[in-house]
Motif scaffolding. Structure first.
Motif, mmCIF file in Angstrom:
data_model
loop_
_atom_site.group_PDB
_atom_site.id
_atom_site.type_symbol
_atom_site.label_atom_id
_atom_site.label_comp_id
_atom_site.label_asym_id
_atom_site.label_seq_id
_atom_site.Cartn_x
_atom_site.Cartn_y
_atom_site.Cartn_z
ATOM 1 N N GLY A 57 0.814 -1.213 0.000
ATOM 2 C CA GLY A 57 0.000 0.000 0.000
ATOM 3 C C GLY A 57 0.843 1.256 0.000
ATOM 4 O O GLY A 57 1.907 1.311 -0.606
ATOM 5 N N LYS A 58 0.351 2.256 0.708
ATOM 6 C CA LYS A 58 1.045 3.546 0.798
ATOM 7 C C LYS A 58 1.456 3.801 2.233
ATOM 8 O O LYS A 58 0.866 3.268 3.167
ATOM 9 C CB LYS A 58 0.124 4.687 0.349
ATOM 10 C CG LYS A 58 -0.216 4.682 -1.109
ATOM 11 C CD LYS A 58 -1.091 5.866 -1.448
ATOM 12 C CE LYS A 58 -1.478 5.830 -2.918
ATOM 13 N NZ LYS A 58 -2.380 6.930 -3.260
ATOM 14 N N VAL A 59 2.477 4.633 2.371
ATOM 15 C CA VAL A 59 2.826 5.161 3.687
ATOM 16 C C VAL A 59 2.529 6.658 3.649
ATOM 17 O O VAL A 59 2.616 7.295 2.597
ATOM 18 C CB VAL A 59 4.299 4.891 4.076
ATOM 19 C CG1 VAL A 59 4.531 3.403 4.243
ATOM 20 C CG2 VAL A 59 5.276 5.481 3.082
ATOM 21 N N ARG A 60 2.165 7.201 4.813
ATOM 22 C CA ARG A 60 1.790 8.613 4.906
ATOM 23 C C ARG A 60 2.696 9.298 5.915
ATOM 24 O O ARG A 60 2.859 8.819 7.040
ATOM 25 C CB ARG A 60 0.341 8.723 5.347
ATOM 26 C CG ARG A 60 -0.156 10.144 5.436
ATOM 27 C CD ARG A 60 -1.639 10.160 5.726
ATOM 28 N NE ARG A 60 -2.143 11.504 5.532
ATOM 29 C CZ ARG A 60 -2.848 12.150 6.436
ATOM 30 N NH1 ARG A 60 -3.152 11.587 7.574
ATOM 31 N NH2 ARG A 60 -3.269 13.363 6.198
ATOM 32 N N ALA A 61 3.277 10.412 5.510
ATOM 33 C CA ALA A 61 4.148 11.202 6.382
ATOM 34 C C ALA A 61 3.422 12.478 6.771
ATOM 35 O O ALA A 61 2.876 13.170 5.915
ATOM 36 C CB ALA A 61 5.448 11.544 5.666
ATOM 37 N N GLU A 62 3.435 12.775 8.073
ATOM 38 C CA GLU A 62 2.850 14.015 8.570
ATOM 39 C C GLU A 62 3.894 14.726 9.419
ATOM 40 O O GLU A 62 4.324 14.204 10.452
ATOM 41 C CB GLU A 62 1.596 13.734 9.388
ATOM 42 C CG GLU A 62 0.911 14.987 9.855
ATOM 43 C CD GLU A 62 -0.420 14.723 10.541
ATOM 44 O OE1 GLU A 62 -0.946 15.674 11.140
ATOM 45 O OE2 GLU A 62 -0.915 13.583 10.482
ATOM 46 N N SER A 63 4.303 15.905 8.978
ATOM 47 C CA SER A 63 5.342 16.676 9.669
ATOM 48 C C SER A 63 4.716 17.840 10.417
ATOM 49 O O SER A 63 3.842 18.531 9.886
ATOM 50 C CB SER A 63 6.368 17.229 8.685
ATOM 51 O OG SER A 63 7.131 16.185 8.138
ATOM 52 N N THR A 64 5.206 18.050 11.636
ATOM 53 C CA THR A 64 4.762 19.185 12.436
ATOM 54 C C THR A 64 5.988 19.864 13.038
ATOM 55 O O THR A 64 6.943 19.199 13.431
ATOM 56 C CB THR A 64 3.808 18.751 13.565
ATOM 57 O OG1 THR A 64 4.453 17.755 14.353
ATOM 58 C CG2 THR A 64 2.513 18.200 13.026
ATOM 59 N N PRO A 65 5.961 21.199 13.121
ATOM 60 C CA PRO A 65 7.099 21.902 13.706
ATOM 61 C C PRO A 65 7.075 21.795 15.230
ATOM 62 O O PRO A 65 6.023 21.924 15.852
ATOM 63 C CB PRO A 65 6.895 23.345 13.251
ATOM 64 C CG PRO A 65 5.418 23.477 13.051
ATOM 65 C CD PRO A 65 4.946 22.118 12.613
ATOM 66 N N LEU A 66 8.243 21.543 15.805
ATOM 67 C CA LEU A 66 8.408 21.554 17.258
ATOM 68 C C LEU A 66 9.056 22.859 17.708
ATOM 69 O O LEU A 66 8.857 23.292 18.842
ATOM 70 C CB LEU A 66 9.267 20.372 17.707
ATOM 71 C CG LEU A 66 8.746 18.980 17.368
ATOM 72 C CD1 LEU A 66 9.739 17.921 17.834
ATOM 73 C CD2 LEU A 66 7.376 18.747 17.970
#
Length: 97
Positions: A57-66
């Motif tokens: 399938g797919k992988v999903r990346a979610e980035s957030t600033p710290l």
């Protein structure tokens, strides 16, 4: 947010997506967060923990600033499978150029 299809050329001999592929996706997602602000950047440091194997399938990346400073920014990227299982967690420092 970014997605990547798990393809044969991204897999290990064991059939899971290679950790380097996950790290490259996380690095790109974090850098795009900085670039979207109209800034230039380079990765200064990156650390990844792996929790599970992505097989299809797919992988999903979610980035957030710290942290969003004048000279550096720190971004956290969670990569999950189609089923929502956490595959990896990356924390990276982006240098502002």
């Amino acid at each position: 947010l970014a997605e990547l299809e798990i393809r044969d050329e991204l897999k290990t001999l064991g059939g899971a997506i290679h950790g380097g592929s996950l790290m490259a996706l996380a690095d790109t997602a974090g850098a795009v967060g900085v670039l979207a602000q109209g800034l230039k950047t380079a990765t200064l440091e990156s650390k990844t923990n792996f929790f599970a194997a992505g097989l299809k399938g797919k992988v999903r990346a979610e980035s957030t600033p710290l942290h969003k400073g004048k000279r550096t920014q720190v971004w956290q990227t969670r990569i999950t499978s189609d089923e929502g299982r956490l595959l990896s967690l990356t924390v990276q420092t982006q240098m502002i150029l």
